[in-house]
Write an enzyme that holds these catalytic residues in place. Sequence first.
Site, mmCIF file in Angstrom:
data_model
loop_
_atom_site.group_PDB
_atom_site.id
_atom_site.type_symbol
_atom_site.label_atom_id
_atom_site.label_comp_id
_atom_site.label_asym_id
_atom_site.label_seq_id
_atom_site.Cartn_x
_atom_site.Cartn_y
_atom_site.Cartn_z
ATOM 1 N N SER A 138 0.824 -1.212 0.000
ATOM 2 C CA SER A 138 0.000 0.000 0.000
ATOM 3 C C SER A 138 0.854 1.255 0.000
ATOM 4 O O SER A 138 0.418 2.299 -0.467
ATOM 5 C CB SER A 138 -0.909 0.004 1.215
ATOM 6 O OG SER A 138 -0.145 -0.110 2.389
ATOM 7 N N HIS A 147 -2.621 -3.031 -6.231
ATOM 8 C CA HIS A 147 -3.027 -2.542 -4.913
ATOM 9 C C HIS A 147 -4.541 -2.586 -4.796
ATOM 10 O O HIS A 147 -5.245 -1.807 -5.429
ATOM 11 C CB HIS A 147 -2.485 -1.113 -4.707
ATOM 12 C CG HIS A 147 -2.839 -0.547 -3.379
ATOM 13 N ND1 HIS A 147 -3.204 0.756 -3.193
ATOM 14 C CD2 HIS A 147 -2.892 -1.125 -2.156
ATOM 15 C CE1 HIS A 147 -3.474 0.955 -1.920
ATOM 16 N NE2 HIS A 147 -3.295 -0.163 -1.276
ATOM 17 N N GLU A 173 -5.202 -0.241 -7.947
ATOM 18 C CA GLU A 173 -4.139 0.619 -8.475
ATOM 19 C C GLU A 173 -3.062 -0.292 -9.051
ATOM 20 O O GLU A 173 -2.564 -1.197 -8.377
ATOM 21 C CB GLU A 173 -3.577 1.516 -7.372
ATOM 22 C CG GLU A 173 -4.501 2.674 -7.035
ATOM 23 C CD GLU A 173 -3.965 3.576 -5.941
ATOM 24 O OE1 GLU A 173 -4.005 4.815 -6.102
ATOM 25 O OE2 GLU A 173 -3.502 3.056 -4.900
ATOM 26 N N ASN A 192 -3.638 6.318 -1.266
ATOM 27 C CA ASN A 192 -3.111 6.464 0.097
ATOM 28 C C ASN A 192 -2.331 7.755 0.292
ATOM 29 O O ASN A 192 -2.267 8.284 1.402
ATOM 30 C CB ASN A 192 -2.272 5.250 0.481
ATOM 31 C CG ASN A 192 -3.162 4.062 0.838
ATOM 32 O OD1 ASN A 192 -4.298 4.270 1.276
ATOM 33 N ND2 ASN A 192 -2.677 2.861 0.627
HETATM 34 N N1 3HC Z 1 -16.266 -7.692 3.766
HETATM 35 C C1 3HC Z 1 -17.097 -8.139 2.813
HETATM 36 N N2 3HC Z 1 -18.233 -7.530 2.477
HETATM 37 C C2 3HC Z 1 -18.574 -6.444 3.173
HETATM 38 C C3 3HC Z 1 -17.769 -5.919 4.195
HETATM 39 C C4 3HC Z 1 -16.564 -6.603 4.490
HETATM 40 N N3 3HC Z 1 -15.711 -6.182 5.423
HETATM 41 N N4 3HC Z 1 -18.370 -4.824 4.700
HETATM 42 C C5 3HC Z 1 -19.505 -4.670 4.021
HETATM 43 N N5 3HC Z 1 -19.622 -5.631 3.082
HETATM 44 C C6 3HC Z 1 -20.692 -5.792 2.114
HETATM 45 C C7 3HC Z 1 -22.007 -6.090 2.764
HETATM 46 O O1 3HC Z 1 -22.161 -7.471 2.983
HETATM 47 C C8 3HC Z 1 -22.964 -5.552 1.728
HETATM 48 O O2 3HC Z 1 -23.089 -6.490 0.673
HETATM 49 P P1 3HC Z 1 -24.454 -6.617 -0.164
HETATM 50 O O3 3HC Z 1 -24.641 -5.288 -0.855
HETATM 51 O O4 3HC Z 1 -24.147 -7.722 -1.113
HETATM 52 O O5 3HC Z 1 -25.518 -6.910 0.809
HETATM 53 C C9 3HC Z 1 -22.255 -4.354 1.154
HETATM 54 O O6 3HC Z 1 -20.862 -4.535 1.446
HETATM 55 C C10 3HC Z 1 -22.733 -3.084 1.752
HETATM 56 O O7 3HC Z 1 -22.552 -3.218 3.158
HETATM 57 P P2 3HC Z 1 -23.471 -2.563 4.260
HETATM 58 O O8 3HC Z 1 -24.843 -2.314 3.713
HETATM 59 O O9 3HC Z 1 -23.343 -3.327 5.536
HETATM 60 O O10 3HC Z 1 -22.749 -1.245 4.606
HETATM 61 P P3 3HC Z 1 -22.421 -0.033 3.690
HETATM 62 O O11 3HC Z 1 -23.417 0.173 2.634
HETATM 63 O O12 3HC Z 1 -22.125 1.034 4.657
HETATM 64 O O13 3HC Z 1 -21.062 -0.457 2.973
HETATM 65 C C11 3HC Z 1 -18.701 -0.443 2.919
HETATM 66 C C12 3HC Z 1 -19.922 -0.866 3.705
HETATM 67 C C13 3HC Z 1 -18.673 -1.174 1.581
HETATM 68 C C14 3HC Z 1 -17.496 -0.853 3.733
HETATM 69 C C15 3HC Z 1 -18.812 1.098 2.677
HETATM 70 O O14 3HC Z 1 -19.028 1.740 3.898
HETATM 71 C C16 3HC Z 1 -17.597 1.671 2.017
HETATM 72 O O15 3HC Z 1 -17.440 1.640 0.803
HETATM 73 N N6 3HC Z 1 -16.684 2.264 2.832
HETATM 74 C C17 3HC Z 1 -15.467 2.866 2.351
HETATM 75 C C18 3HC Z 1 -14.401 1.804 2.246
HETATM 76 C C19 3HC Z 1 -13.112 2.382 1.747
HETATM 77 O O16 3HC Z 1 -12.929 3.568 1.567
HETATM 78 N N7 3HC Z 1 -12.138 1.488 1.528
HETATM 79 C C20 3HC Z 1 -10.832 1.883 1.096
HETATM 80 C C21 3HC Z 1 -9.917 1.878 2.264
HETATM 81 S S1 3HC Z 1 -8.278 2.327 1.830
HETATM 82 C C22 3HC Z 1 -7.504 0.897 1.490
HETATM 83 O O17 3HC Z 1 -8.047 -0.186 1.596
HETATM 84 C C23 3HC Z 1 -6.094 1.018 1.055
HETATM 85 C C24 3HC Z 1 -5.190 0.095 1.800
HETATM 86 O O18 3HC Z 1 -3.897 0.245 1.275
HETATM 87 C C25 3HC Z 1 -5.147 0.363 3.270
#
Ligand code: 3HC
Length: 304
Positions: free
Chosen positions: A119, A140, A152, A190
């Site tokens: 990352s 990524h 990415e 990031n």
């Molecule tokens: N694992 C698998 N599936 C998940 C999950 C997880 N941890 N969290 C949520 N989901 C699924 C749910 O099961 C649901 O699936 P469905 O539509 O098939 O029923 C769907 O995602 C939507 O979940 P929820 O309705 O419970 O909740 P939200 O609508 O709030 O969505 C989220 C949850 C997808 C996590 C949303 O809040 C989101 O997109 N958040 C932002 C995440 C983000 O920015 N990620 C990037 C982080 S940076 C990174 O990863 C870089 C690295 O280098 C650190």
Amino acid sequence: MSIEKVAVIGCGQMGLGITEVCAVAGFEVVAIKATGGDLEKVRARLAKSLDRRVAKGKLSAEDRDATLARVRFAGDLEPVADVDLVIESALEDFAIKADLLQAIEAKISEGTILASNTSSLPLVKLAERVKRPEQLLALHFFNPAVIMKLVELGVTDKTAPGVTEAARAFCQQIGKVPVEVSASPGYVVNRLLVPYLLHAIETLESGIAGPEAIDEAMRLGCAHPMGPLSLADLIGLDVVAAMAATLQAELRDSRYRVPSLLRRLVNAGELGRKAGKGIFDYTGEQPVPSRSLQLPSPLANAAE
Ligand code: 3HC
């Protein structure tokens, strides 16, 4: 250069998520837990995740069984000899990744593509450690890997164009959208996201608002799917702190300074959602602000 068999090294939340994405898309995957440990537990975590999809009607029971049948689990690197693409998703530590990439390279055949899910570590420096840097690039993924569309695609000036092309096609085959970026530490996401998360933690520390208020403000005020503090907990506070430290060292930019609250939570092992506790406490029915935050009053009262 076509990709049919994939190995994913690392069975943490990212590694296993990547394994799931590839297997659901029809690829044969070997999931490798190179540090040893209980492979049955890893398999059970994957099965549980697929079961959730079945319960939601997103996957048939037949497809779940076929997906699971496409995944093999291994406790050593031997199976990489037989794959077209290796995706390394190990701990975010330069020495560990460099050693691992060398060990993988010693076992793969010449045409195998070597991808790192790093990352924030400098891919250019990792490329200096391998014998065939033309085969190396970054793929990524984002957390949760099964949901987030972006990959990415980080390339160095040594990455062979054919390797980039094959990796781009692979991303599309697994339902992701590849965005090509230069292999600068943190790529695009990031580089921009980490200062935002750190700033949110500093805002909390400074007593301007409580954790729920900060998250709600950013969700409703900027239409983000989740607030920055919940997002930091989702990514893992240890991962956020490690990315910040690397980016500060590599880019010499004070925007990546680790706030003391983040350092304190990481040292206490309160690493976010995966640990049950981070900025929020996930042990009850609904997340609530963690008591360990020691917020200045009157915010402390809000966290009671
Ligand atoms: N694992 C698998 N599936 C998940 C999950 C997880 N941890 N969290 C949520 N989901 C699924 C749910 O099961 C649901 O699936 P469905 O539509 O098939 O029923 C769907 O995602 C939507 O979940 P929820 O309705 O419970 O909740 P939200 O609508 O709030 O969505 C989220 C949850 C997808 C996590 C949303 O809040 C989101 O997109 N958040 C932002 C995440 C983000 O920015 N990620 C990037 C982080 S940076 C990174 O990863 C870089 C690295 O280098 C650190």
